[in-house]
Design an enzyme around this catalytic site. Sequence first.
Site, mmCIF file in Angstrom:
data_model
loop_
_atom_site.group_PDB
_atom_site.id
_atom_site.type_symbol
_atom_site.label_atom_id
_atom_site.label_comp_id
_atom_site.label_asym_id
_atom_site.label_seq_id
_atom_site.Cartn_x
_atom_site.Cartn_y
_atom_site.Cartn_z
ATOM 1 N N ARG A 104 0.848 -1.185 0.000
ATOM 2 C CA ARG A 104 0.000 0.000 0.000
ATOM 3 C C ARG A 104 0.884 1.234 0.000
ATOM 4 O O ARG A 104 1.725 1.385 0.883
ATOM 5 C CB ARG A 104 -0.845 -0.050 1.286
ATOM 6 C CG ARG A 104 -2.158 0.609 1.193
ATOM 7 C CD ARG A 104 -2.949 0.331 2.436
ATOM 8 N NE ARG A 104 -2.419 0.962 3.631
ATOM 9 C CZ ARG A 104 -3.164 1.432 4.616
ATOM 10 N NH1 ARG A 104 -4.475 1.329 4.548
ATOM 11 N NH2 ARG A 104 -2.639 1.969 5.675
ATOM 12 N N THR A 108 -0.750 7.615 -0.915
ATOM 13 C CA THR A 108 -2.070 7.532 -1.578
ATOM 14 C C THR A 108 -2.936 6.408 -1.002
ATOM 15 O O THR A 108 -4.140 6.390 -1.236
ATOM 16 C CB THR A 108 -1.900 7.258 -3.077
ATOM 17 O OG1 THR A 108 -1.319 5.949 -3.221
ATOM 18 C CG2 THR A 108 -1.008 8.289 -3.731
ATOM 19 N N ASP A 200 0.886 -1.940 12.390
ATOM 20 C CA ASP A 200 1.258 -2.466 11.074
ATOM 21 C C ASP A 200 1.504 -3.970 11.194
ATOM 22 O O ASP A 200 2.474 -4.412 11.802
ATOM 23 C CB ASP A 200 2.520 -1.749 10.579
ATOM 24 C CG ASP A 200 2.824 -2.113 9.142
ATOM 25 O OD1 ASP A 200 2.887 -1.198 8.308
ATOM 26 O OD2 ASP A 200 2.983 -3.315 8.844
ATOM 27 N N ASP A 203 4.912 -5.373 9.833
ATOM 28 C CA ASP A 203 6.046 -5.037 10.698
ATOM 29 C C ASP A 203 6.021 -5.862 11.982
ATOM 30 O O ASP A 203 7.069 -6.287 12.476
ATOM 31 C CB ASP A 203 6.026 -3.542 11.043
ATOM 32 C CG ASP A 203 6.524 -2.685 9.887
ATOM 33 O OD1 ASP A 203 7.108 -3.242 8.943
ATOM 34 O OD2 ASP A 203 6.313 -1.459 9.934
HETATM 35 C C1 PRP Z 1 -1.243 -4.051 4.815
HETATM 36 C C2 PRP Z 1 -2.134 -5.228 5.105
HETATM 37 C C3 PRP Z 1 -3.025 -5.241 3.891
HETATM 38 C C4 PRP Z 1 -3.190 -3.785 3.593
HETATM 39 C C5 PRP Z 1 -4.523 -3.339 4.112
HETATM 40 O O1 PRP Z 1 -0.245 -4.375 3.954
HETATM 41 O O2 PRP Z 1 -1.431 -6.413 5.292
HETATM 42 O O3 PRP Z 1 -2.478 -5.929 2.790
HETATM 43 O O4 PRP Z 1 -2.144 -3.084 4.255
HETATM 44 O O5 PRP Z 1 -4.778 -2.038 3.746
HETATM 45 P P1 PRP Z 1 -5.915 -1.646 2.700
HETATM 46 O O6 PRP Z 1 -7.124 -2.424 3.061
HETATM 47 O O7 PRP Z 1 -6.079 -0.170 2.932
HETATM 48 O O8 PRP Z 1 -5.417 -1.943 1.309
HETATM 49 P P2 PRP Z 1 0.938 -3.349 3.548
HETATM 50 O O9 PRP Z 1 0.591 -2.641 2.282
HETATM 51 O O10 PRP Z 1 1.279 -2.501 4.732
HETATM 52 O O11 PRP Z 1 2.121 -4.314 3.165
HETATM 53 P P3 PRP Z 1 2.955 -5.352 4.068
HETATM 54 O O12 PRP Z 1 2.029 -6.478 4.408
HETATM 55 O O13 PRP Z 1 4.034 -5.766 3.132
HETATM 56 O O14 PRP Z 1 3.464 -4.637 5.283
HETATM 57 N N1 URA Z 2 -2.166 -2.204 7.260
HETATM 58 C C1 URA Z 2 -1.839 -2.594 8.507
HETATM 59 O O1 URA Z 2 -0.923 -3.394 8.698
HETATM 60 N N2 URA Z 2 -2.521 -2.104 9.542
HETATM 61 C C2 URA Z 2 -3.538 -1.249 9.360
HETATM 62 O O2 URA Z 2 -4.151 -0.822 10.366
HETATM 63 C C3 URA Z 2 -3.880 -0.843 8.070
HETATM 64 C C4 URA Z 2 -3.184 -1.350 7.022
#
Ligand code: PRP
Ligand code: URA
Length: 209
Positions: A104, A108, A200, A203
């Site tokens: 994400r 944006t 997150d 993380d």
């Molecule tokens: C997080 C989470 C989802 C997304 C949710 O991933 O694991 O995939 O955000 O957000 P949304 O519903 O607004 O799209 P992230 O993009 O942080 O990637 P990561 O899992 O690699 O940390």
């Molecule tokens: N992605 C995450 O990991 N946590 C949130 O709360 C939203 C998006």
Amino acid sequence: MGNVVILNHPLIQHKISLLRREETGTNEFRSLIEEIAMLMGYEALRDLPLEDVEVKTPLETCMTPMIAGKKMAVVPILRAGLGMVGGLLALVPSARVGHIGLYRDPVTTEPHEYYCKLPTPIDERTIVVLDPMLATGGSAVAAIDFIKAQGGKKIKFMCVIAAPAGLDRLRASHPDIQIYVGHLDRGLNDHAYIVPGLGDAGDRIFGTK
Ligand code: PRP
Ligand code: URA
């Protein structure tokens, strides 16, 4: 709520509360998310087809039900969905595993795809898409768009925590899929993070920042 199941089992709720705690470290976080995925999977897979097979007990031969075929695919959305895979494979060890890489954009909040590999033939499988967080819904919608473009038909989406906006968006974009939610939270903050949420997820699973 039609195609949405909120899994309000006390064990799931208890473990989600432990997951949320700021002081829960990476090790415990990983174990909890896998356990929650397994408990959620138990419910989400209650419609798996059965077929009667012949089994010989120490006393006699009988016809008894077993899962029909080996037609399931588990598809984590990278990275955080990876944390849930073990829980599903504990239930269905023969499931195939696909991967969809999305991140994400922090400004944006739009999802960007960087990897996709799905088992074939995908159209014959029950596909369980895994992501702990359903925030704006952008990542889940994009992942399922992609799976459908590859021919996926019978799709379930499983998340640990959802925001109402993300859930509404996913239902509106993909009214044909079944959605399983561990807990529906209050909403999103100014950075599109779920509140109260757990921070997150990627993380916290991988110990990054
Ligand atoms: C997080 C989470 C989802 C997304 C949710 O991933 O694991 O995939 O955000 O957000 P949304 O519903 O607004 O799209 P992230 O993009 O942080 O990637 P990561 O899992 O690699 O940390
Ligand atoms: N992605 C995450 O990991 N946590 C949130 O709360 C939203 C998006």
